[in-house]
Design a protein around this motif. Structure first.
Motif, PDB file in Angstrom:
ATOM      1  N   PHE A  94       0.851  -1.179   0.000  1.00  0.00           N
ATOM      2  CA  PHE A  94       0.000   0.000   0.000  1.00  0.00           C
ATOM      3  C   PHE A  94       0.891   1.235   0.000  1.00  0.00           C
ATOM      4  CE2 PHE A  94      -2.366  -3.409   1.893  1.00  0.00           C
ATOM      5  CZ  PHE A  94      -3.618  -3.279   1.322  1.00  0.00           C
ATOM      6  N   TYR A  95       0.582   2.171  -0.899  1.00  0.00           N
ATOM      7  CA  TYR A  95       1.351   3.405  -0.962  1.00  0.00           C
ATOM      8  C   TYR A  95       0.556   4.603  -0.452  1.00  0.00           C
ATOM      9  CZ  TYR A  95       4.642   0.646  -3.609  1.00  0.00           C
ATOM     10  OH  TYR A  95       5.533  -0.335  -3.991  1.00  0.00           O
ATOM     11  N   LYS A  96      -0.765   4.598  -0.685  1.00  0.00           N
ATOM     12  CA  LYS A  96      -1.621   5.673  -0.183  1.00  0.00           C
ATOM     13  C   LYS A  96      -2.946   5.083   0.266  1.00  0.00           C
ATOM     14  CE  LYS A  96      -0.001   9.542  -2.961  1.00  0.00           C
ATOM     15  NZ  LYS A  96      -0.399  10.530  -3.981  1.00  0.00           N
ATOM     16  N   LEU A  97      -3.346   5.488   1.463  1.00  0.00           N
ATOM     17  CA  LEU A  97      -4.587   4.998   2.054  1.00  0.00           C
ATOM     18  C   LEU A  97      -5.194   6.133   2.870  1.00  0.00           C
ATOM     19  CD1 LEU A  97      -5.628   1.951   2.122  1.00  0.00           C
ATOM     20  CD2 LEU A  97      -4.827   1.932   4.463  1.00  0.00           C
ATOM     21  N   GLY A 102     -15.844  10.406  11.267  1.00  0.00           N
ATOM     22  CA  GLY A 102     -16.340  11.669  11.804  1.00  0.00           C
ATOM     23  C   GLY A 102     -15.576  12.837  11.214  1.00  0.00           C
ATOM     24  N   ALA A 103     -15.070  13.706  12.078  1.00  0.00           N
ATOM     25  CA  ALA A 103     -14.333  14.887  11.630  1.00  0.00           C
ATOM     26  C   ALA A 103     -12.840  14.610  11.444  1.00  0.00           C
ATOM     27  CB  ALA A 103     -14.526  16.024  12.638  1.00  0.00           C
ATOM     28  N   TYR A 104     -12.423  13.367  11.637  1.00  0.00           N
ATOM     29  CA  TYR A 104     -11.012  13.011  11.536  1.00  0.00           C
ATOM     30  C   TYR A 104     -10.712  12.321  10.211  1.00  0.00           C
ATOM     31  CZ  TYR A 104     -10.548  14.028  16.494  1.00  0.00           C
ATOM     32  OH  TYR A 104     -10.527  14.649  17.708  1.00  0.00           O
ATOM     33  N   THR A 105      -9.578  12.675   9.635  1.00  0.00           N
ATOM     34  CA  THR A 105      -9.068  12.015   8.437  1.00  0.00           C
ATOM     35  C   THR A 105      -7.634  11.607   8.715  1.00  0.00           C
ATOM     36  OG1 THR A 105     -10.444  13.372   6.993  1.00  0.00           O
ATOM     37  CG2 THR A 105      -8.555  12.276   5.978  1.00  0.00           C
ATOM     38  N   VAL A 106      -7.344  10.335   8.468  1.00  0.00           N
ATOM     39  CA  VAL A 106      -5.981   9.834   8.632  1.00  0.00           C
ATOM     40  C   VAL A 106      -5.455   9.500   7.242  1.00  0.00           C
ATOM     41  CG1 VAL A 106      -4.508   8.069   9.659  1.00  0.00           C
ATOM     42  CG2 VAL A 106      -6.551   8.845  10.877  1.00  0.00           C
ATOM     43  N   THR A 107      -4.266  10.000   6.942  1.00  0.00           N
ATOM     44  CA  THR A 107      -3.621   9.678   5.670  1.00  0.00           C
ATOM     45  C   THR A 107      -2.418   8.785   5.934  1.00  0.00           C
ATOM     46  OG1 THR A 107      -2.186  11.621   5.708  1.00  0.00           O
ATOM     47  CG2 THR A 107      -4.325  11.856   4.619  1.00  0.00           C
ATOM     48  N   TYR A 108      -2.262   7.809   5.067  1.00  0.00           N
ATOM     49  CA  TYR A 108      -1.089   6.925   5.114  1.00  0.00           C
ATOM     50  C   TYR A 108      -0.367   7.072   3.791  1.00  0.00           C
ATOM     51  CZ  TYR A 108       1.721   2.734   4.622  1.00  0.00           C
ATOM     52  OH  TYR A 108       2.758   1.870   4.403  1.00  0.00           O
ATOM     53  N   LEU A 109       0.929   7.254   3.858  1.00  0.00           N
ATOM     54  CA  LEU A 109       1.756   7.370   2.664  1.00  0.00           C
ATOM     55  C   LEU A 109       3.027   6.580   2.894  1.00  0.00           C
ATOM     56  CD1 LEU A 109       2.503   8.739  -0.082  1.00  0.00           C
ATOM     57  CD2 LEU A 109       3.479  10.589   1.275  1.00  0.00           C
ATOM     58  N   GLN A 110       3.359   5.733   1.936  1.00  0.00           N
ATOM     59  CA  GLN A 110       4.632   5.017   1.984  1.00  0.00           C
ATOM     60  C   GLN A 110       5.446   5.466   0.789  1.00  0.00           C
ATOM     61  OE1 GLN A 110       4.544   0.719   2.384  1.00  0.00           O
ATOM     62  NE2 GLN A 110       6.486   0.566   1.320  1.00  0.00           N
ATOM     63  N   ASP A 111       6.652   5.917   1.059  1.00  0.00           N
ATOM     64  CA  ASP A 111       7.555   6.321  -0.017  1.00  0.00           C
ATOM     65  C   ASP A 111       8.960   5.789   0.284  1.00  0.00           C
ATOM     66  OD1 ASP A 111       8.564   8.030   1.954  1.00  0.00           O
ATOM     67  OD2 ASP A 111       7.660   9.831   1.103  1.00  0.00           O
ATOM     68  N   GLU A 112       9.945   6.289  -0.438  1.00  0.00           N
ATOM     69  CA  GLU A 112      11.311   5.794  -0.250  1.00  0.00           C
ATOM     70  C   GLU A 112      11.873   6.122   1.137  1.00  0.00           C
ATOM     71  OE1 GLU A 112      11.101   9.730  -2.108  1.00  0.00           O
ATOM     72  OE2 GLU A 112      10.479   7.810  -2.917  1.00  0.00           O
ATOM     73  N   GLU A 113      11.276   7.068   1.834  1.00  0.00           N
ATOM     74  CA  GLU A 113      11.730   7.428   3.186  1.00  0.00           C
ATOM     75  C   GLU A 113      11.034   6.611   4.270  1.00  0.00           C
ATOM     76  OE1 GLU A 113      11.305  11.619   3.709  1.00  0.00           O
ATOM     77  OE2 GLU A 113      12.447  12.088   1.905  1.00  0.00           O
ATOM     78  N   GLY A 114      10.030   5.835   3.906  1.00  0.00           N
ATOM     79  CA  GLY A 114       9.315   5.014   4.882  1.00  0.00           C
ATOM     80  C   GLY A 114       7.836   5.323   4.940  1.00  0.00           C
ATOM     81  N   GLU A 115       7.216   4.958   6.071  1.00  0.00           N
ATOM     82  CA  GLU A 115       5.791   5.176   6.265  1.00  0.00           C
ATOM     83  C   GLU A 115       5.540   6.520   6.934  1.00  0.00           C
ATOM     84  OE1 GLU A 115       4.386   1.902   8.659  1.00  0.00           O
ATOM     85  OE2 GLU A 115       3.983   0.720   6.880  1.00  0.00           O
ATOM     86  N   HIS A 116       4.472   7.188   6.498  1.00  0.00           N
ATOM     87  CA  HIS A 116       4.079   8.470   7.075  1.00  0.00           C
ATOM     88  C   HIS A 116       2.584   8.424   7.393  1.00  0.00           C
ATOM     89  CE1 HIS A 116       7.914  10.023   5.575  1.00  0.00           C
ATOM     90  NE2 HIS A 116       7.609   9.430   4.429  1.00  0.00           N
TER      91      HIS A 116
END
Length: 128
Positions: A94-97, A102-116
């Motif tokens: 997974f690279y983007k999720l 509710g009012a919260y949004t969580v973003t996940y990003l995986q790139d060459e630097e790791g997970e964010h």
């Protein structure tokens, strides 16, 4: 009179501080749910890969093949919505999720630097 003023000042200072820490605790709980949803998506992706059935379909609203989003949410046991934005089927990575509750949004990003992981809070201000 002085005690009343002191109580008013104390309330004015403590209320925003308490709200900040409560919102931060909520954000941490939502982040934990988002991480559970990602793990559930990974397990579901493995199942679909071994069965040879589709897992991803960007033409669907959540980015998953029909019925997969429900599988992920049920397995994770989370009340939010999971959106698959970027996925490598060959590597089952997974690279983007996105996870929205509710009012919260969580973003996940995986790139060459790791997970964010990032948690955002938004609220509806005006309806016109």
């Amino acid at each position: 009179m002085i005690i009343s003023i002191m109580l008013l000042v104390l309330t004015a200072v403590l209320a925003p501080t308490a709200r900040y820490y409560m919102q931060r605790a909520d954000a941490r709980a939502i982040l934990t749910e988002a991480k559970s949803a990602k793990m559930a998506a990974y397990v579901t992706a493995l199942e679909h890969a071994t069965e040879g059935s589709p897992f991803q379909d960007q033409s669907q609203p959540y980015g998953f093949a029909k019925g997969v989003e429900e599988e992920v949410v049920e397995l994770a046991g989370c009340p939010g919505e999971v959106y698959l934005q970027q996925y490598d089927a060959a590597k089952i990575e997974f690279y983007k999720l996105l996870y929205i509750e509710g009012a919260y949004t969580v973003t996940y990003l995986q790139d060459e630097e790791g997970e964010h992981w990032n948690v955002y809070y938004s609220k509806h201000v005006i309806q016109h």
